[in-house]
Structures are given as C-alpha cells and as structure tokens.
Design a protein around this motif. Structure first.
Motif, PDB file in Angstrom:
ATOM      1  N   LYS A  40       0.818  -1.201   0.000  1.00 16.88           N
ATOM      2  CA  LYS A  40       0.000   0.000   0.000  1.00 16.88           C
ATOM      3  C   LYS A  40       0.855   1.255   0.000  1.00 16.88           C
ATOM      4  O   LYS A  40       0.548   2.223  -0.681  1.00 16.88           O
ATOM      5  CB  LYS A  40      -0.936  -0.009   1.206  1.00 16.88           C
ATOM      6  CG  LYS A  40      -1.962   1.090   1.164  1.00 16.88           C
ATOM      7  CD  LYS A  40      -2.945   0.958   2.286  1.00 16.88           C
ATOM      8  CE  LYS A  40      -3.964   2.072   2.235  1.00 16.88           C
ATOM      9  NZ  LYS A  40      -4.893   2.011   3.349  1.00 16.88           N
ATOM     10  N   SER A  41       1.951   1.246   0.740  1.00 16.46           N
ATOM     11  CA  SER A  41       2.792   2.446   0.817  1.00 16.46           C
ATOM     12  C   SER A  41       3.813   2.514  -0.322  1.00 16.46           C
ATOM     13  O   SER A  41       4.082   3.579  -0.849  1.00 16.46           O
ATOM     14  CB  SER A  41       3.522   2.492   2.161  1.00 16.46           C
ATOM     15  OG  SER A  41       4.346   1.350   2.304  1.00 16.46           O
ATOM     16  N   VAL A  42       4.363   1.379  -0.723  1.00 18.68           N
ATOM     17  CA  VAL A  42       5.399   1.362  -1.750  1.00 18.68           C
ATOM     18  C   VAL A  42       4.795   1.250  -3.144  1.00 18.68           C
ATOM     19  O   VAL A  42       5.282   1.851  -4.092  1.00 18.68           O
ATOM     20  CB  VAL A  42       6.386   0.193  -1.488  1.00 18.68           C
ATOM     21  CG1 VAL A  42       7.404   0.088  -2.593  1.00 18.68           C
ATOM     22  CG2 VAL A  42       7.049   0.367  -0.148  1.00 18.68           C
ATOM     23  N   GLY A  43       3.725   0.488  -3.290  1.00 17.28           N
ATOM     24  CA  GLY A  43       3.107   0.276  -4.589  1.00 17.28           C
ATOM     25  C   GLY A  43       3.537  -1.053  -5.184  1.00 17.28           C
ATOM     26  O   GLY A  43       4.243  -1.845  -4.574  1.00 17.28           O
ATOM     27  N   VAL A  44       3.106  -1.293  -6.377  1.00 16.30           N
ATOM     28  CA  VAL A  44       3.400  -2.541  -7.059  1.00 16.30           C
ATOM     29  C   VAL A  44       4.779  -2.441  -7.696  1.00 16.30           C
ATOM     30  O   VAL A  44       5.145  -1.417  -8.255  1.00 16.30           O
ATOM     31  CB  VAL A  44       2.328  -2.831  -8.132  1.00 16.30           C
ATOM     32  CG1 VAL A  44       2.618  -4.114  -8.863  1.00 16.30           C
ATOM     33  CG2 VAL A  44       0.959  -2.887  -7.502  1.00 16.30           C
ATOM     34  N   SER A  45       5.523  -3.523  -7.627  1.00 20.84           N
ATOM     35  CA  SER A  45       6.860  -3.519  -8.219  1.00 20.84           C
ATOM     36  C   SER A  45       6.756  -3.451  -9.744  1.00 20.84           C
ATOM     37  O   SER A  45       5.771  -3.855 -10.337  1.00 20.84           O
ATOM     38  CB  SER A  45       7.632  -4.765  -7.788  1.00 20.84           C
ATOM     39  OG  SER A  45       7.007  -5.914  -8.305  1.00 20.84           O
ATOM     40  N   GLU A  46       7.813  -2.925 -10.363  1.00 24.56           N
ATOM     41  CA  GLU A  46       7.807  -2.780 -11.822  1.00 24.56           C
ATOM     42  C   GLU A  46       7.763  -4.134 -12.516  1.00 24.56           C
ATOM     43  O   GLU A  46       7.139  -4.280 -13.565  1.00 24.56           O
ATOM     44  CB  GLU A  46       9.033  -1.997 -12.260  1.00 24.56           C
ATOM     45  CG  GLU A  46       8.984  -0.545 -11.881  1.00 24.56           C
ATOM     46  CD  GLU A  46      10.213   0.204 -12.346  1.00 24.56           C
ATOM     47  OE1 GLU A  46      10.844  -0.236 -13.326  1.00 24.56           O
ATOM     48  OE2 GLU A  46      10.542   1.218 -11.722  1.00 24.56           O
ATOM     49  N   SER A  47       8.437  -5.118 -11.936  1.00 29.28           N
ATOM     50  CA  SER A  47       8.413  -6.446 -12.559  1.00 29.28           C
ATOM     51  C   SER A  47       7.009  -7.037 -12.534  1.00 29.28           C
ATOM     52  O   SER A  47       6.612  -7.745 -13.460  1.00 29.28           O
ATOM     53  CB  SER A  47       9.393  -7.379 -11.855  1.00 29.28           C
ATOM     54  OG  SER A  47       9.026  -7.551 -10.496  1.00 29.28           O
ATOM     55  N   LEU A  48       6.257  -6.742 -11.490  1.00 26.33           N
ATOM     56  CA  LEU A  48       4.885  -7.226 -11.408  1.00 26.33           C
ATOM     57  C   LEU A  48       4.002  -6.531 -12.444  1.00 26.33           C
ATOM     58  O   LEU A  48       3.147  -7.165 -13.056  1.00 26.33           O
ATOM     59  CB  LEU A  48       4.328  -7.011 -10.005  1.00 26.33           C
ATOM     60  CG  LEU A  48       2.947  -7.576  -9.729  1.00 26.33           C
ATOM     61  CD1 LEU A  48       2.971  -9.091  -9.863  1.00 26.33           C
ATOM     62  CD2 LEU A  48       2.471  -7.175  -8.364  1.00 26.33           C
ATOM     63  N   ALA A  49       4.225  -5.252 -12.665  1.00 24.56           N
ATOM     64  CA  ALA A  49       3.453  -4.515 -13.671  1.00 24.56           C
ATOM     65  C   ALA A  49       3.723  -5.060 -15.070  1.00 24.56           C
ATOM     66  O   ALA A  49       2.856  -5.001 -15.939  1.00 24.56           O
ATOM     67  CB  ALA A  49       3.785  -3.035 -13.600  1.00 24.56           C
ATOM     68  N   ILE A  50       4.896  -5.594 -15.289  1.00 22.67           N
ATOM     69  CA  ILE A  50       5.224  -6.195 -16.580  1.00 22.67           C
ATOM     70  C   ILE A  50       4.690  -7.627 -16.655  1.00 22.67           C
ATOM     71  O   ILE A  50       4.220  -8.077 -17.697  1.00 22.67           O
ATOM     72  CB  ILE A  50       6.748  -6.166 -16.810  1.00 22.67           C
ATOM     73  CG1 ILE A  50       7.221  -4.712 -16.917  1.00 22.67           C
ATOM     74  CG2 ILE A  50       7.141  -6.963 -18.035  1.00 22.67           C
ATOM     75  CD1 ILE A  50       8.725  -4.564 -16.866  1.00 22.67           C
ATOM     76  N   LEU A  51       4.724  -8.352 -15.534  1.00 19.97           N
ATOM     77  CA  LEU A  51       4.331  -9.755 -15.512  1.00 19.97           C
ATOM     78  C   LEU A  51       2.821  -9.963 -15.608  1.00 19.97           C
ATOM     79  O   LEU A  51       2.367 -10.866 -16.311  1.00 19.97           O
ATOM     80  CB  LEU A  51       4.863 -10.421 -14.236  1.00 19.97           C
ATOM     81  CG  LEU A  51       4.454 -11.875 -14.007  1.00 19.97           C
ATOM     82  CD1 LEU A  51       5.166 -12.761 -15.018  1.00 19.97           C
ATOM     83  CD2 LEU A  51       4.744 -12.298 -12.600  1.00 19.97           C
ATOM     84  N   LEU A  52       2.034  -9.155 -14.911  1.00 21.80           N
ATOM     85  CA  LEU A  52       0.589  -9.388 -14.854  1.00 21.80           C
ATOM     86  C   LEU A  52      -0.094  -9.404 -16.223  1.00 21.80           C
ATOM     87  O   LEU A  52      -0.920 -10.290 -16.468  1.00 21.80           O
ATOM     88  CB  LEU A  52      -0.078  -8.368 -13.934  1.00 21.80           C
ATOM     89  CG  LEU A  52       0.055  -8.658 -12.447  1.00 21.80           C
ATOM     90  CD1 LEU A  52      -0.634  -7.590 -11.626  1.00 21.80           C
ATOM     91  CD2 LEU A  52      -0.495 -10.018 -12.094  1.00 21.80           C
ATOM     92  N   PRO A  53       0.180  -8.477 -17.134  1.00 21.77           N
ATOM     93  CA  PRO A  53      -0.479  -8.582 -18.446  1.00 21.77           C
ATOM     94  C   PRO A  53      -0.102  -9.845 -19.223  1.00 21.77           C
ATOM     95  O   PRO A  53      -0.861 -10.291 -20.075  1.00 21.77           O
ATOM     96  CB  PRO A  53      -0.008  -7.330 -19.196  1.00 21.77           C
ATOM     97  CG  PRO A  53       0.394  -6.380 -18.139  1.00 21.77           C
ATOM     98  CD  PRO A  53       0.906  -7.219 -17.012  1.00 21.77           C
ATOM     99  N   GLN A  54       1.054 -10.423 -18.927  1.00 21.01           N
ATOM    100  CA  GLN A  54       1.452 -11.654 -19.591  1.00 21.01           C
ATOM    101  C   GLN A  54       0.739 -12.870 -19.014  1.00 21.01           C
ATOM    102  O   GLN A  54       0.491 -13.841 -19.708  1.00 21.01           O
ATOM    103  CB  GLN A  54       2.960 -11.846 -19.481  1.00 21.01           C
ATOM    104  CG  GLN A  54       3.752 -10.774 -20.184  1.00 21.01           C
ATOM    105  CD  GLN A  54       5.239 -10.883 -19.888  1.00 21.01           C
ATOM    106  OE1 GLN A  54       5.671 -11.732 -19.110  1.00 21.01           O
ATOM    107  NE2 GLN A  54       6.021 -10.013 -20.504  1.00 21.01           N
ATOM    108  N   VAL A  55       0.427 -12.824 -17.724  1.00 20.10           N
ATOM    109  CA  VAL A  55      -0.171 -13.966 -17.031  1.00 20.10           C
ATOM    110  C   VAL A  55      -1.699 -13.922 -17.074  1.00 20.10           C
ATOM    111  O   VAL A  55      -2.347 -14.958 -17.174  1.00 20.10           O
ATOM    112  CB  VAL A  55       0.331 -13.998 -15.564  1.00 20.10           C
ATOM    113  CG1 VAL A  55      -0.320 -15.113 -14.794  1.00 20.10           C
ATOM    114  CG2 VAL A  55       1.830 -14.120 -15.523  1.00 20.10           C
TER     115      VAL A  55
END
Length: 117
Positions: A40-55
């Motif tokens: 909540k404070s840091v946010g979503v990691s950049e790798s996760l933002a790239i991974l989710l649309p692929q999965v």
C-alpha cells in the motif's frame, strides 16, 4: 481465476486494501511478507506490472475486477449486519449471497470479455 487471483479474492473479503498486497506477494519473487505489508505504501513492483499482463488475459482481468467489486464489502460491514440483526443466520446468508453473486457476475463479464477481445 488462477489460484493466485482466487487467494486475492478471498483476502479481499477481510479488507479490500489487502488485495494489492496479496497479488504483489504471490506474483513477485521478493520477500512475501515485505511485499504483502508494504504494497500500500510502496506500490506494485515494476516487474509485477510487466508480468501481470502476460499472465492474466484482459477477459480474465475484467471478470476478476467484477468479482472484487461485488465481493463481500468488508468485515466491518459484516459486523454491522450482525449488530443490527443479532443473527448469525443473516451473516451466513449475506456472505453466501455476496460470494455467489460476485462469482456469477464475474463469469458473465469474463465471457463478455472473451467476445470483445
């Protein structure tokens, strides 16, 4: 839903804010506890933002969003229902209604998304 998305769905029954932390923890390769509690404070990691649309496909994401929107509001709402009615029967019926309705609407929107995309 994938099992990761279903676990996030279940955790959102307690608090909607936990959804982002659970998704971040389950899909990232970092420390699970740190990812869950700091999302909540840091946010979503950049790798996760790239991974989710692929999965997760667009149709699956649309169905997941509808499941979360129409899920059990939160534990405080359930506590308010109990405080007003003083009946465990109403708690079980309302939670069952929310879960069944949210999963049914999720299925409908998933199939609509398949037709669109």
């Amino acid at each position: 839903m994938t099992w990761q998305m279903f676990m996030a769905y279940l955790s959102s029954m307690l608090t909607k804010e936990s959804l982002l932390g659970v998704i971040n923890a389950l899909y990232s390769n970092s420390d699970v506890a740190a990812a869950a509690f700091n999302a909540k404070s840091v946010g979503v990691s950049e790798s996760l933002a790239i991974l989710l649309p692929q999965v997760i496909s667009k149709a699956r994401a649309l169905g997941f969003i509808m499941a979360i929107v129409f899920n059990v509001p939160c534990t405080m709402t359930v506590a308010a229902i109990y405080r007003e009615n003083h009946s465990a029967k109403w708690i079980v019926l309302s939670i069952g209604y929310y879960v069944a309705f949210s999963l049914a609407i999720s299925c409908v929107f998933y199939h609509i998304g398949l037709l669109i995309w």
